[in-house]
Design a protein around this motif. Structure first.
Motif: not given
Lengths: 274, 175
Positions: A158, A160-161, A163-164, B126, B150
């Protein structure tokens, strides 16, 4: 999320006269974690069919589903520790408690804003949960340690999501930059509460069951700060006020409406199954 | 981590029921059994019945409930009392998926998990950059694929597309 001011209650600690017993504090600690996950799952579910693209409907729904799963395990455990008569299971705790009995932070109950604001909220919340569950891997409560082992992988995804997306939006067009920056400003007064200690957390930390929220703040700040820098976004200034009281069951107006939607089927049709 | 069957002869009734429990298909990806998926930790004899210990894949995976129901149903149909116990620790990882399971996924058109965990239990880095991870197309075998989303159709899958054969495909996420 900066460290809270030293307050008289912080000095008094868990042995303060009149403090609830260990069972109650343990239950409250589990409810705090479980309610954060449950209420944010509900907010994320609201995005289904409203996200900017269908992949994001899936993503936000899936993040919410992970959180709902965490909430189920945490509330089930809270019911076991509480050991009420009759015992309250996950459904009773999620569907039949009143607003003042919920112990989630204000950040997760806020109505959803635009997508930029949601990514700002998710970045803070997932970063907090990542540090939290990492610290709970060694919890003296075996169920909590087990939940943390599973959840830490989920919330890493989550985080990372978010963050992207924050990188993409912040370093994107002038419009996307402005909107995610505005989202960061909007959620900022609600961030500090994540790092504030409360009686049940102090007890849990002393017993090795849990962790002091204030001990997580520096890592969370560092991670989010790094993301914002990479995204050409500015960390908002210290807000002039910040939300408080969620851990003691004091919520905002948004919470009642959220609970009405969450609970109305279970309350309208007691005991119904499918 | 292979699961264990204790104290049960392979051909007696309990042994056959234990085999049937292991062969229960994943409700969302029916080409793989729950044994191959790696969610069954133990099948033990308890009195006249079986205790099946499972470790959930994702906290909120709706299929877990369906798997539990399917296991209980195997017992009901055989007239054998079966109970299902959930064990959270150690947490499930795609490392527990069998080779046969991975091969079944590939043949079904789902890229199996790659074997390297995306995030080691704690402190996994990450990246701050957009990820470029190599996943082989399960349809044509080309390594030239890219991520579309994703989060895919279930908690355990992401969506990719092959740049060689142009087909989209699911990838079982490595955790």
């Amino acid at each position: 999320m900066s460290a809270p001011d030293a307050s008289p209650t912080a000095v008094a600690g868990a042995r303060q006269p009149g403090l609830p017993d260990a069972r109650t504090l343990h239950t409250r600690y589990l409810l705090s974690l479980g309610d954060d996950a449950l209420i944010y799952a509900q907010r994320l579910g609201e995005w289904l069919t409203h996200a900017p693209q269908i992949e994001e409907d899936m993503a936000l729904g899936n993040v919410g589903l992970d959180l709902l799963g965490q909430a189920r395990s945490l509330l089930t455990r809270a019911g076991e520790v509480e050991d009420a008569h009759p015992r309250r299971d996950e459904d009773a705790l999620a569907m039949l408690r009143y607003e003042r009995e919920f112990r989630n932070v204000h950040l997760v109950e806020r109505p959803r804003g635009d997508f930029g604001q949601e990514m700002a909220r998710m970045l803070w919340f997932a970063s907090y949960q990542y540090e939290l569950y990492t610290a709970l891997l060694g919890s003296a409560d075996p169920t909590l340690a087990g939940v943390a082992q599973k959840a830490v992988k989920e919330v890493a995804y989550h985080r990372d999501h978010a963050t992207q997306w924050v990188l993409r939006l912040g370093d994107g067009t002038p419009e996307s930059h402005a909107r995610v920056q505005a989202g960061l400003e909007a959620v900022h007064p609600y961030v500090q509460e994540l790092g504030e200690d409360f009686d049940a957390a102090r007890w849990a930390s002393e017993q090795g069951v849990g962790v002091l929220p204030s001990s997580l703040a520096a890592s969370v700040n560092a991670y989010v700060g790094e993301v914002l820098e990479g995204a050409t976004l500015a960390m908002p200034d210290e807000p002039r006020w910040h939300a408080r009281g969620g851990r003691e069951g004091v919520h905002s107006g948004a919470m009642g409406l959220l609970l009405a939607e969450l609970q109305h089927i279970a309350r309208s049709h007691p005991g119904a199954t499918w | 981590m292979p699961s264990r069957t204790s104290d049960i002869g392979p051909t007696d009734l309990l042994g056959r029921v234990a085999q049937a429990v292991r062969a229960v298909p994943d409700p969302e990806i029916p080409v793989i059994t729950i044994e191959d998926l790696g969610v069954i930790r133990e099948v033990e004899r308890v009195g006249d019945g079986l205790r099946v210990t499972i470790t959930p894949t994702y906290s909120g995976c709706p299929a877990m409930r369906a798997m539990e129901e399917a296991v209980l149903d195997v017992g009901r149909r055989a007239g054998v009392p079966v109970e299902v116990v959930t064990r959270l620790s150690p947490a499930w990882t795609t490392d527990w998926m069998s080779e046969q399971g991975r091969e079944s996924l590939r043949r079904f058109g789902i890229a199996p998990p790659t074997g390297e965990r995306a995030h080691a239990a704690a402190g996994g880095p990450v990246g701050l950059t957009l990820q470029a991870r190599q996943v082989t197309c399960p349809l044509c075998g080309s390594p030239d694929t890219e991520e579309i989303a994703r989060f895919g159709s279930t908690a355990c899958k992401a969506l990719r597309r092959c740049l060689a054969c142009r087909e989209p495909f699911d990838e079982f996420k490595t955790i």
